[in-house]
Design a protein around this motif. Structure first.
Motif, PDB file in Angstrom:
ATOM      1  N   GLY A 162       0.815  -1.196   0.000  1.00 52.09           N
ATOM      2  CA  GLY A 162       0.000   0.000   0.000  1.00 52.09           C
ATOM      3  C   GLY A 162       0.853   1.252   0.000  1.00 52.09           C
ATOM      4  O   GLY A 162       2.080   1.221   0.076  1.00 52.09           O
TER       5      GLY A 162
ATOM      6  N   THR B  44      -5.149   7.734   1.927  1.00 47.01           N
ATOM      7  CA  THR B  44      -5.823   6.521   2.385  1.00 47.01           C
ATOM      8  C   THR B  44      -6.959   6.843   3.351  1.00 47.01           C
ATOM      9  O   THR B  44      -7.886   6.051   3.507  1.00 47.01           O
ATOM     10  CB  THR B  44      -4.827   5.562   3.057  1.00 47.01           C
TER      11      THR B  44
ATOM     12  N   PRO C  74     -11.182   2.028   0.922  1.00 44.00           N
ATOM     13  CA  PRO C  74     -10.471   0.885   0.344  1.00 44.00           C
ATOM     14  C   PRO C  74     -11.144   0.311  -0.895  1.00 44.00           C
ATOM     15  O   PRO C  74     -10.474  -0.270  -1.760  1.00 44.00           O
ATOM     16  CB  PRO C  74     -10.455  -0.132   1.488  1.00 44.00           C
TER      17      PRO C  74
ATOM     18  N   GLY D 174      -9.905   1.108  -4.787  1.00 44.99           N
ATOM     19  CA  GLY D 174      -8.496   0.763  -4.969  1.00 44.99           C
ATOM     20  C   GLY D 174      -7.906   1.328  -6.247  1.00 44.99           C
ATOM     21  O   GLY D 174      -6.739   1.710  -6.288  1.00 44.99           O
ATOM     22  N   THR D 175      -8.714   1.392  -7.296  1.00 39.28           N
ATOM     23  CA  THR D 175      -8.215   1.928  -8.565  1.00 39.28           C
ATOM     24  C   THR D 175      -7.794   3.384  -8.401  1.00 39.28           C
ATOM     25  O   THR D 175      -6.761   3.813  -8.937  1.00 39.28           O
ATOM     26  CB  THR D 175      -9.296   1.817  -9.646  1.00 39.28           C
TER      27      THR D 175
ATOM     28  N   ARG E 163      -4.497   3.529  -6.527  1.00 41.14           N
ATOM     29  CA  ARG E 163      -3.380   3.174  -7.413  1.00 41.14           C
ATOM     30  C   ARG E 163      -3.051   4.326  -8.362  1.00 41.14           C
ATOM     31  O   ARG E 163      -1.893   4.566  -8.686  1.00 41.14           O
ATOM     32  CB  ARG E 163      -3.706   1.905  -8.186  1.00 41.14           C
TER      33      ARG E 163
END
Length: 318
Positions: free
Chosen positions: A75, A270, A275, A278-279, A282
């Motif tokens: 992460g 974050t 969560p 996630g894309t 990233r």
């Protein structure tokens, strides 16, 4: 039976100097693991010691324990945290002990996966490295050959100091004191397992860093709820001298860890992005990479200023 409280009673005095002149330094949630709760860090106006208040009990700390496998970090924040255990940084820490007599035995406290002993042994080839950690990671490190003896617990765990009394020439405690319920007791225990003339190697966050004031709860070293005490360098130096040690070196420059801006950015990302997205996280990774590069670029200058975020002490037990 009613559930046991997870917080101790709020205290009205400083646990370090006893002063009642306290101020609230910050309130922060669990920014790394996103578990429920808000935690208060108070600061003593007289000695600048910062501490969680009310403090979690041992049972409360267990509820907020990170995954024992957190050493394998992933992460955004995990990438930033890896800076602290970077091989080059660990070698630099071990190198500070080279001017001293080569130790026969060395205990690394809070060793985790024993990354530090693995690197230090390259320079101290005739030294026997042991590890102490509250998690089973230290046993796996022993099986991997990174430490010779492995102990599970804390220095203040009943029986540990009795078993290890006066066994070591060096005890290292790298960013461990901030996690302890009673830092003074940990220091006394560390000196108990040292031989006369042995050396204590300490690293800890510097709560007086300008980054701490600028970033507030986003400063990684505030680390709620796991960081219970943040001890200014002068306080720790005085305590060691009171315990009968000679402080050989006290340095803020080389102990600085270049991750303040990137850690604050990764924690805020974050926190803001769930969560399930996630894309999106990233996609934000290049921003953190850029912040990490900026941290490294600024480090040669900042480590010489009050922005330095950590300190290192080498003390001899007389």
């Amino acid at each position: 039976m009613p559930p046991r409280p997870i917080h101790e009673p709020r205290r009205d005095d400083c646990p370090w100097c006893g002063s009642r002149r306290l101020r609230t330094r910050l309130r922060a949630p669990d920014l790394r693991h996103h578990r429920p709760g808000t935690f208060v860090v108070d600061e003593c106006r007289d000695c600048a010691h910062a501490f969680q208040n009310p403090r979690l009990t041992a049972e409360g700390l267990a509820l907020y324990d990170p995954d024992p496998e957190e050493g394998h970090r992933t992460g955004l924040t995990g990438r930033v945290l890896a800076t602290r255990t970077d091989r080059r940084r660990l070698r630099a820490t071990a190198r500070t002990m080279l001017p001293l007599p080569e130790p026969e035995s060395w205990l690394d406290v809070g060793t985790g996966h024993a990354l530090f002993p693995r690197v230090a042994k390259e320079m101290f080839t005739y030294t026997a490295f042991d590890g102490l950690d509250p998690t089973p990671r230290v046993k796996r490190a022993q099986r991997a050959g990174r430490v010779e003896e492995a102990y599970i617990g804390h220095l203040t765990t009943p029986g540990i100091t009795t078993r290890l009394r006066a066994r070591y020439d060096v005890v290292s405690m790298l960013h461990q004191l901030q996690h302890t319920l009673d830092p003074r007791a940990e220091l006394r225990a560390a000196l108990t397992v040292l031989r006369p003339g042995g050396h204590l190697l300490l690293e800890a966050p510097e709560p007086r860093s300008v980054f701490a004031a600028l970033l507030g709860k986003w400063w990684l070293a505030h680390g709620q709820p796991r960081h219970l005490h943040l001890i200014p360098l002068p306080n720790l130096r005085t305590e060691l001298e009171t315990l009968g040690c000679t402080v050989l070196a006290a340095d803020r420059r080389d102990a600085h860890i270049p991750y303040d801006l990137s850690a604050a950015l990764s924690l805020s990302l974050t926190r803001a992005v769930p969560p399930s997205r996630g894309t999106l996280l990233r996609a934000a990774a290049p921003l953190v990479t850029t912040a990490m590069a900026l941290d490294r670029t600024l480090a040669p200058v900042l480590r010489h200023t009050r922005f330095s975020n950590a300190y290192r002490i080498i003390a001899r037990k007389d």
